[in-house]
Design an enzyme around this catalytic site. Structure first.
Site, short mmCIF file in Angstrom:
data_model
loop_
_atom_site.label_atom_id
_atom_site.label_comp_id
_atom_site.label_asym_id
_atom_site.label_seq_id
_atom_site.Cartn_x
_atom_site.Cartn_y
_atom_site.Cartn_z
N HIS A 18 -14.70 2.50 -2.85
CA HIS A 18 -14.59 2.73 -4.29
C HIS A 18 -15.91 3.13 -4.92
CE1 HIS A 18 -10.70 0.15 -4.20
NE2 HIS A 18 -10.48 1.42 -3.87
N HIS A 41 -2.25 7.27 0.41
CA HIS A 41 -1.78 5.92 0.76
C HIS A 41 -2.23 4.99 -0.37
CE1 HIS A 41 -1.89 8.06 4.61
NE2 HIS A 41 -1.05 7.16 5.10
N SER A 99 -7.44 2.45 -5.72
CA SER A 99 -7.95 3.81 -5.90
C SER A 99 -7.19 4.62 -6.95
CB SER A 99 -7.97 4.53 -4.55
OG SER A 99 -6.76 4.42 -3.87
N GLU A 117 3.02 6.45 -1.95
CA GLU A 117 3.17 5.17 -1.26
C GLU A 117 4.54 5.13 -0.61
OE1 GLU A 117 2.96 1.87 0.60
OE2 GLU A 117 1.18 2.69 -0.40
N ASP A 142 5.87 9.65 2.18
CA ASP A 142 4.81 9.64 3.17
C ASP A 142 3.65 10.52 2.69
OD1 ASP A 142 3.88 9.23 6.12
OD2 ASP A 142 3.82 11.41 5.82
N GLY A 143 2.45 9.97 2.72
CA GLY A 143 1.31 10.70 2.19
C GLY A 143 0.92 11.91 3.01
N ASP A 168 -6.33 6.95 3.01
CA ASP A 168 -6.70 5.56 3.28
C ASP A 168 -5.53 4.86 3.95
OD1 ASP A 168 -7.76 3.02 3.26
OD2 ASP A 168 -7.35 2.68 1.14
#
Length: 285
Positions: A18, A41, A99, A117, A142-143, A168
């Protein structure tokens, strides 16, 4: 997939990720053109450090709580701590921003954010947390698939030539996940070659990551470097001893920012054997 970030929110890995994320956002927003950010994610985007999940692991005690106590004097660290304070001002003193929240905090009214997500419960909470922010689109998907669908970014008539993709993943199987991520980065760079891409990864034994570094060097990016923070020696394959970020097409001088911030983070958060590094895999030509 069993991973829930609520157990790990605010730990030393979040601190590294971060601090760097806000530094990237601030560098990108220094230019006036609108930005697009994809968080592949995203989790739920906002966490409570007094929840049963967070209290069970108490990982935030060695991360954000310790950093607040130490408060190293560095602009990028101060920026991060100010963002966490702002989050707590809005959502309560036990809150911690994920994030997506930090992206929404750092970016501007004309910028756009897509947060993905896959887990239904987390995706539902993500959507609820940002339902009042028209800049943020929450996707229950799905990312990695979203990278194929959403890059290059275009929303309505607006094409976004600049921005960030943050990856991530949960790393329930670390080496296999790295293979998947490298493939996604290669495709993402092909679709959006001017974008900045950031991949977070855990570190247990650093030597096991050598194939990953070689594959990262071969990606079709203009530049690539890694920034790593280990809070203890990387001598145990059974626990996460630190983490890193692979940064592709990073904003100018981001490496210098992290090179000066990471020693302070290692000193504030580290145990015996703590270390840090910022190393170029491919310098910009």
């Amino acid at each position: 997939m069993n991973y829930r970030h609520a157990f790990h929110a605010g730990n030393h890995a979040d601190v590294l990720k971060h601090v760097a994320l806000l530094a990237i956002c601030d560098a990108l927003t220094a230019k006036p053109t609108p930005l697009f950010a994809l968080d592949t994610h995203a989790g739920r985007g906002l966490y409570a450090l007094d929840s049963n999940s967070a209290l069970r692991t108490a990982e935030a005690e060695g991360g954000i709580s310790r950093l607040f106590a130490e408060a190293p004097k560095h602009p990028a660290i101060a920026r991060y701590l100010a963002a966490v304070r702002a989050c707590r001002g809005e959502h309560g003193q036990a809150s911690y921003p994920g994030s997506p929240w930090l992206l929404a905090h750092a970016l501007r009214p004309d910028d756009r954010i897509a947060a993905c997500e896959l887990l239904p419960e987390e995706a539902g909470q993500l959507a609820a947390n940002f339902e009042q922010d028209p800049r943020v689109a929450a996707h229950a998907r799905d990312g990695y698939a979203a990278m194929r669908a959403l890059l290059p970014p275009r929303i309505g008539e607006v094409r976004y030539n600049r921005g960030l993709v943050l990856i991530d993943p949960p790393y329930e199987a670390q080496l296999e996940e790295l293979d998947t991520a490298i493939g996604a980065l290669r495709e993402g760079l092909t679709r959006w070659p001017q974008g900045t891409f950031a991949l977070w990864y855990p570190i247990k034994l650093r030597r096991s990551l050598q194939p990953f570094y070689r594959r990262a060097h071969a990606l079709p990016a203009k530049s690539a470097f890694v920034a790593e923070l280990l809070v203890r020696a990387d001598d145990s394959p059974l626990r996460m001893n630190g983490s890193g970020l692979l940064l592709l097409n990073a904003p100018w001088r981001l490496d210098e920012t992290l090179r000066s911030a990471l020693p302070l983070l290692a000193r504030a958060l580290g145990e015996n054997g703590a270390s840090w590094r910022v190393d170029w895999l491919k310098q910009p030509s």
